[in-house]
Design a protein around this motif. Structure first.
Motif, mmCIF file in Angstrom:
data_model
loop_
_atom_site.group_PDB
_atom_site.id
_atom_site.type_symbol
_atom_site.label_atom_id
_atom_site.label_comp_id
_atom_site.label_asym_id
_atom_site.label_seq_id
_atom_site.Cartn_x
_atom_site.Cartn_y
_atom_site.Cartn_z
ATOM 1 N N VAL A 76 0.646 -1.072 -0.011
ATOM 2 C CA VAL A 76 -0.007 0.175 0.043
ATOM 3 C C VAL A 76 0.722 1.060 -0.150
ATOM 4 N N VAL A 77 0.701 2.241 -0.907
ATOM 5 C CA VAL A 77 1.317 3.299 -1.012
ATOM 6 C C VAL A 77 0.614 4.396 -0.164
ATOM 7 N N GLU A 78 1.662 4.918 0.863
ATOM 8 C CA GLU A 78 0.993 5.709 1.765
ATOM 9 C C GLU A 78 1.081 7.213 1.291
ATOM 10 N N THR A 79 -0.116 7.772 0.905
ATOM 11 C CA THR A 79 -0.409 9.093 0.540
ATOM 12 C C THR A 79 -0.868 10.039 1.694
ATOM 13 N N GLY A 80 -0.672 11.587 1.170
ATOM 14 C CA GLY A 80 -1.216 12.391 2.057
ATOM 15 C C GLY A 80 -0.521 13.739 1.831
ATOM 16 N N PRO A 81 -1.049 14.854 2.538
ATOM 17 C CA PRO A 81 -0.322 15.889 1.841
ATOM 18 C C PRO A 81 1.100 15.939 2.684
ATOM 19 N N MET A 82 2.027 16.719 1.819
ATOM 20 C CA MET A 82 3.242 17.092 2.547
ATOM 21 C C MET A 82 3.179 18.252 3.321
ATOM 22 N N PRO A 83 3.578 18.058 4.606
ATOM 23 C CA PRO A 83 3.518 19.159 5.466
ATOM 24 C C PRO A 83 4.521 20.473 5.137
ATOM 25 N N GLY A 84 3.484 21.323 5.303
ATOM 26 C CA GLY A 84 4.557 22.722 5.009
ATOM 27 C C GLY A 84 4.486 22.876 3.728
ATOM 28 N N ASP A 85 4.044 22.353 2.778
ATOM 29 C CA ASP A 85 4.190 22.552 1.306
ATOM 30 C C ASP A 85 2.929 23.588 0.791
ATOM 31 N N ASP A 86 3.378 24.680 0.127
ATOM 32 C CA ASP A 86 2.504 25.521 -0.306
ATOM 33 C C ASP A 86 1.965 25.501 -1.864
ATOM 34 N N GLY A 87 2.392 24.527 -2.403
ATOM 35 C CA GLY A 87 2.164 24.349 -3.733
ATOM 36 C C GLY A 87 2.896 25.033 -4.775
ATOM 37 N N THR A 88 3.900 25.952 -4.502
ATOM 38 C CA THR A 88 4.461 26.650 -5.340
ATOM 39 C C THR A 88 5.413 25.836 -6.107
ATOM 40 N N GLU A 89 5.911 26.508 -7.272
ATOM 41 C CA GLU A 89 6.972 25.994 -8.307
ATOM 42 C C GLU A 89 8.301 25.978 -7.495
ATOM 43 N N GLU A 90 8.344 26.779 -6.389
ATOM 44 C CA GLU A 90 9.588 26.741 -5.727
ATOM 45 C C GLU A 90 9.480 26.193 -4.364
ATOM 46 N N GLY A 91 8.432 25.426 -3.863
ATOM 47 C CA GLY A 91 8.184 24.875 -2.473
ATOM 48 C C GLY A 91 8.899 23.613 -2.613
ATOM 49 N N PRO A 92 8.894 23.049 -1.284
ATOM 50 C CA PRO A 92 9.563 21.919 -1.066
ATOM 51 C C PRO A 92 9.125 20.777 -1.733
ATOM 52 N N VAL A 93 7.902 20.444 -2.171
ATOM 53 C CA VAL A 93 7.522 19.470 -3.104
ATOM 54 C C VAL A 93 8.342 19.533 -4.537
ATOM 55 N N ALA A 94 7.994 20.751 -5.295
ATOM 56 C CA ALA A 94 8.990 21.043 -6.494
ATOM 57 C C ALA A 94 10.367 20.811 -6.278
#
Length: 148
Positions: free
Chosen positions: A61-79
């Motif tokens: 099972v792949v664990e999913t969910g929001p990444m804490p502290g991500d604001d969704g911007t192109e220069e955010g932590p996820v990007a």
């Protein structure tokens, strides 16, 4: 003048925070070369004799969910994290192209940490071992069994 109880509270809070920042948490976005700092890899499950016990990246099972502290911007932590492991997407896709009968998919999963999820229909343990050899970040992918 602060009370003794207030001072004890501040000391306790500082101790908790120091413990949080004193070591790298599981699933941290900070890469590490130490084996103890390896992020959690979802929900591993392997039946005896199927060879998957030797694959630390296999999950049912792949664990999913929001990444804490991500604001969704192109220069955010996820990007930033996706960009850091982007070459591994290309390497996994090229490896998959060499195994078209068993390769199913490759994608980013962003929460609770950024990593690749790579799907195969068969010979999961063998593909896992091969990917661990060719990927730059072998602890930052999960491998799943997908239906044919």
């Amino acid at each position: 003048m602060p009370s003794l109880r207030h001072g004890a509270f501040v000391l306790a809070a500082a101790s908790v925070l120091a413990g949080c920042w004193g070591s790298q948490p599981r699933g941290s976005l900070v890469p590490s070369n130490t084996p103890d700092a390896r992020p959690s890899l979802g929900t591993p499950s392997a039946a005896p004799g199927d060879g998957l016990a030797a694959c630390p990246n296999f999950v049912e099972v792949v664990e999913t969910g929001p990444m804490p502290g991500d604001d969704g911007t192109e220069e955010g932590p996820v990007a930033r994290e996706q960009e850091r492991i982007r070459d591994d997407v290309d390497a996994a896709s090229a490896y998959g192209a060499e195994h078209p009968d068993e390769f199913a998919s490759v994608r980013f999963e962003n929460g609770p940490r950024v990593r690749l999820v790579i799907g195969f229909t068969a010979h999961i343990a063998e593909h896992c071992a091969a990917l661990r050899e060719i990927l730059e970040y072998p602890d930052e992918f999960e491998i799943i069994r997908q239906p044919a």
